[in-house]
Design a protein around this motif. Structure first.
Motif, PDB file in Angstrom:
ATOM      1  N   GLN A 269     -16.642   6.273  28.718  1.00 26.69           N
ATOM      2  CA  GLN A 269     -16.126   5.281  29.658  1.00 26.69           C
ATOM      3  C   GLN A 269     -17.140   4.164  29.897  1.00 26.69           C
ATOM      4  O   GLN A 269     -16.783   2.985  29.948  1.00 26.69           O
ATOM      5  CB  GLN A 269     -15.773   5.958  30.983  1.00 26.69           C
ATOM      6  N   SER A 270     -18.410   4.511  30.029  1.00 25.47           N
ATOM      7  CA  SER A 270     -19.434   3.504  30.251  1.00 25.47           C
ATOM      8  C   SER A 270     -19.594   2.595  29.031  1.00 25.47           C
ATOM      9  O   SER A 270     -19.730   1.372  29.163  1.00 25.47           O
ATOM     10  CB  SER A 270     -20.766   4.186  30.578  1.00 25.47           C
ATOM     11  N   GLU A 271     -19.539   3.188  27.841  1.00 24.91           N
ATOM     12  CA  GLU A 271     -19.685   2.375  26.629  1.00 24.91           C
ATOM     13  C   GLU A 271     -18.507   1.432  26.443  1.00 24.91           C
ATOM     14  O   GLU A 271     -18.671   0.292  25.969  1.00 24.91           O
ATOM     15  CB  GLU A 271     -19.823   3.292  25.415  1.00 24.91           C
ATOM     16  N   ILE A 272     -17.323   1.862  26.819  1.00 22.52           N
ATOM     17  CA  ILE A 272     -16.157   0.973  26.728  1.00 22.52           C
ATOM     18  C   ILE A 272     -16.331  -0.220  27.660  1.00 22.52           C
ATOM     19  O   ILE A 272     -15.934  -1.345  27.331  1.00 22.52           O
ATOM     20  CB  ILE A 272     -14.871   1.762  27.047  1.00 22.52           C
ATOM     21  N   THR A 273     -16.928   0.015  28.813  1.00 21.90           N
ATOM     22  CA  THR A 273     -17.210  -1.096  29.722  1.00 21.90           C
ATOM     23  C   THR A 273     -18.094  -2.145  29.044  1.00 21.90           C
ATOM     24  O   THR A 273     -17.888  -3.355  29.206  1.00 21.90           O
ATOM     25  CB  THR A 273     -17.900  -0.580  30.993  1.00 21.90           C
ATOM     26  N   LYS A 274     -19.072  -1.709  28.278  1.00 20.36           N
ATOM     27  CA  LYS A 274     -19.912  -2.639  27.520  1.00 20.36           C
ATOM     28  C   LYS A 274     -19.110  -3.343  26.437  1.00 20.36           C
ATOM     29  O   LYS A 274     -19.226  -4.567  26.242  1.00 20.36           O
ATOM     30  CB  LYS A 274     -21.098  -1.873  26.916  1.00 20.36           C
ATOM     31  N   LEU A 275     -18.286  -2.592  25.725  1.00 18.53           N
ATOM     32  CA  LEU A 275     -17.522  -3.186  24.629  1.00 18.53           C
ATOM     33  C   LEU A 275     -16.550  -4.255  25.121  1.00 18.53           C
ATOM     34  O   LEU A 275     -16.225  -5.189  24.378  1.00 18.53           O
ATOM     35  CB  LEU A 275     -16.762  -2.089  23.878  1.00 18.53           C
ATOM     36  N   LEU A 276     -16.083  -4.130  26.368  1.00 17.28           N
ATOM     37  CA  LEU A 276     -15.168  -5.137  26.900  1.00 17.28           C
ATOM     38  C   LEU A 276     -15.839  -6.505  27.003  1.00 17.28           C
ATOM     39  O   LEU A 276     -15.161  -7.536  26.957  1.00 17.28           O
ATOM     40  CB  LEU A 276     -14.660  -4.700  28.278  1.00 17.28           C
ATOM     41  N   THR A 277     -17.155  -6.532  27.161  1.00 15.25           N
ATOM     42  CA  THR A 277     -17.865  -7.817  27.210  1.00 15.25           C
ATOM     43  C   THR A 277     -18.065  -8.398  25.819  1.00 15.25           C
ATOM     44  O   THR A 277     -18.364  -9.591  25.685  1.00 15.25           O
ATOM     45  CB  THR A 277     -19.237  -7.636  27.884  1.00 15.25           C
TER      46      THR A 277
END
Length: 683
Positions: A269-277
């Motif tokens: 979930q945290s890595e997806i937050t990064k990928l959204l940027t």
């Protein structure tokens, strides 16, 4: 690449909380055979108790009305003392919940246990809202707040403490339950409680101890996550959704897999937050929360074998199923009585009655799925929401006229419902409830958070239905709510009830009940069990879609909050309390128990109890599960109810052709294929 690594490390905090909560769920299931949906609410309440003790020196008790707070130190307690007190509090609270709620359900059906734990969850959340409010609270750090540099990345060291804690807990639990006498006794009692009793082991005492340990772990997770996650009743209670997904991946058995899955989920979930940027073409809301659960929904039914049943002597008593009598005449009389009531009501009470009608139709979808087929779904409000938003798009964006837009929107929920029901081909009972809850959570995150589909917080408008130039809308000028719309909604609801009644009396109904009674026996009799389940999910989704469209027409504007996953839990509560095995139960659920329905609105107007509706629903659901799985309508219309007694007084029972003796009284309990056609119970 360093930033990607940083986000992975930051995800260890939430992943550890998922893992600790899931470890408690695994512990409860291994010792008592219960999947506790109220586990997250216990964590939430433990965190509130800790914060009030540390910041205000006040001890909060889990009730309302009576004095529920005891202040003994105006300056608050130190962090270690407050944490120790909160953990002891949670241990006693967990023991109380086990003794009062879950111990009496040791031999109950899985659905009954699910409903009881959902009732606990709803009740605790309502108490927290009333006693603590809905505003989020933050607190000072508990774990060390220094930073650490690793491979060129600087990150808070508390994330490593979180990860280390869940790993150590998993290792300790695995060792204890594999090598110690208490662990071996727990395994023995879990596999066969009657056999354990023969060698002097008390399954109840063992389960109680394990329940206390799991409750303490839940409170510890809630306390530790408070500094990095705002504490409020809703978000904390919903931590149970990822925790259930993690426990289900571990098949409620392996502590090591549970800890690893929790950490992986949090990091993903945290890595997806990064990928959204980086990938800006992705939806910017809900993806981090929804994608991991979407993966679980797809992968789990494919990778998981059927979970083994426990070896106890379960009676598995479920709610009885009613048999409609003269559905056409009943439909006509119901429409007439409802029309008179609508005409007699005015203003807000008529609007509440219309809301009861729409909600009752959605409740009817649970009668089809849970009452007739025994499949648990916690995504019905999400399906209703899909149809409501589709109705807005069909009517406004694509110009599809009524009634075609209404029909297409209701049918639009069917493919979604079938996808939600696909895991039912391999997973049953409480595990299916977890999957459908995750599906509703995923729809919330990925679909209802998409502004292009739902219009965001403002929602989307739904135009009034027009038929041959006649305006059927709920409002015209100052005339609100209009009787013509109430009559239209009532007609649709009655037709939906008649359709379900005909299904119950026909071949599909017999097929549904055969699957509900015994899937293996149904398959041996030539019934395609998979087709029966998916047909039930399709019909249930269509009925839920009809109810969603009626609510959309009533509101005039639909917003995501109307169809949040918590509303699906409340829906299960009101239907189960009213009687999930009968069409009458859906009617009663809509009129008497719907949050914005007629009966609740009347009581709120007279006694101002609207704020307690969630608490009443939670307590009523728990009591119904423990005391009376048939619900209110089952008590009234069942073979031992007053309606059946009056019927027996007015009608002489026919004699048996063979012996001349009177036939036995009707019994509608799960005998679908071989039931005597004269043995009927009205629905």
């Amino acid at each position: 690449m360093s930033s990607y690594f940083l986000f992975l490390l930051l995800g260890l905090g939430s992943g550890a909380v998922y893992g600790i909560l899931a470890l408690g769920l695994v512990l409860k299931h291994r010792s008592a055979g219960v999947v506790d949906f109220g586990h997250g609410a216990v964590a939430m309440f433990g965190a509130y108790v800790f914060l009030d003790l540390r910041d205000r020196g006040t001890l909060q008790f889990p009730w309302i009305g009576l004095p529920h707070a005891w202040t003994f130190s105006s300056s608050g307690l130190s962090t270690p003392v407050a944490m120790a007190a909160a953990l002891v509090y949670s241990a006693l609270f967990g023991l109380l919940l086990y003794v009062v709620v879950h111990r009496p359900l040791q031999h109950a059906a899985p659905l009954t246990r699910v409903c009881a734990s959902v009732g606990v969850m709803l009740g605790l959340q309502a108490i927290a809202v009333l006693n603590f409010g809905t505003e989020g609270r933050s607190t000072n750090p508990i774990l060390p707040t220094s930073t650490l540099s690793l491979a060129g990345v600087t990150f808070p060291v508390d994330r490593l403490y979180f990860a280390g804690l869940v790993v150590v807990l998993a290792a300790v639990l695995a060792a204890v339950y594999r090598f110690t006498p208490f662990g071996l006794a727990t395994r023995a009692a879990a596999e066969n409680d009657a056999g354990a009793a023969l060698i002097g082991l008390s399954a109840h005492r063992i389960a109680a101890v394990n329940w206390v340990i799991a409750s303490v772990m839940a409170a510890a997770a809630g306390i530790l996550i408070a500094p990095i996650s705002t504490l409020d009743p809703s978000s904390y209670t919903l931590f149970i959704v990822p925790a259930l997904g993690v426990a289900l991946v571990a098949r409620f058995s392996s502590f090591a897999v549970t800890a690893a899955a929790g950490l992986v989920l949090g990091m993903a979930q945290s890595e997806i937050t990064k990928l959204l940027t980086v990938w800006t073409w992705l939806p910017q809301q809900g993806v981090a929360q929804g994608l991991p659960f979407l993966a679980i929904l797809i992968a789990l039914p494919l990778l998981t074998k059927r979970l083994a049943a426990r070896g106890d002597l379960a009676e598995l008593r479920t709610a009885t199923v009613g048999r409609p009598v003269r559905p056409a005449l009943t439909a006509v009389l119901t429409f007439g009585a409802g029309l008179i009531l609508l005409a007699a009501l005015q203003g807000s009470l008529r609007s509440a009655m219309i809301n009861s009608i729409g909600t009752g139709v959605i409740c009817l979808s649970l009668v089809v799925l849970t009452g007739y087929v025994g499949q648990v779904s916690l995504a019905q409000m999400s399906l209703a929401g899909m149809s409501a938003f589709l109705l807005s798009h069909l009517s406004l964006s694509w110009g599809v006229p009524f009634p075609l837009s209404f029909l297409l929107a209701a049918l639009g929920a069917v493919p979604v419902g079938i996808v939600v029901g696909l895991p039912a081909l391999r997973i049953r009972g409480v595990h299916l409830a977890i999957i459908t809850l995750a599906a509703g959570y995923t729809l919330d995150a990925l679909v209802f958070n998409a502004t292009s589909f739902t219009g965001g917080l403002a929602g989307r408008d739904v135009p009034s239905p027009q038929l041959f130039g006649l305006d059927l809308g709920i409002a015209r000028g100052d005339d609100y709510p209009r009787l013509v719309f109430g009559a239209f909604a009532l007609l649709i609801a009655v037709l939906a009830g008649w359709m379900v009644a005909r299904t119950r009396l026909g071949a599909p109904g017999r097929m549904f009940l055969a699957v509900r009674s015994n899937e293996r026996a149904a398959a041996a009799a030539g019934i395609n069990v998979s087709r029966a389940k998916l047909s039930a999910f399709a019909l249930s989704s269509f009925v839920a879609g009809i109810g969603g469209c009626l609510l959309a027409y009533q509101q005039g504007t639909v917003s995501p909050s109307q169809f949040a996953v918590f509303n699906s839990l409340s829906l299960l509560a009101v239907v189960y309390v009213a009687g999930v095995g009968r069409i009458t139960g859906a009617v009663m659920a809509g009129v008497m128990f719907a949050p914005a329905g007629l009966f609740v609105s009347v009581l709120d107007r007279w006694f101002h109890i609207g704020q307690y509706q969630g608490l009443v629903a939670g307590i009523a659901l728990t009591l119904t599960a423990v005391q009376n799985p048939d619900g209110v309508s089952g008590q009234l219309l069942g073979p031992k109810g007053p309606v059946a007694a009056v019927r027996r007084l007015g009608t002489r029972m026919p004699a048996s052709k063979d012996t001349g003796a009177p036939l036995p009284p009707p019994d509608d309990n799960n005998t679908p294929a071989t039931a005597d056609p004269r043995r009927t119970v009205t629905s």
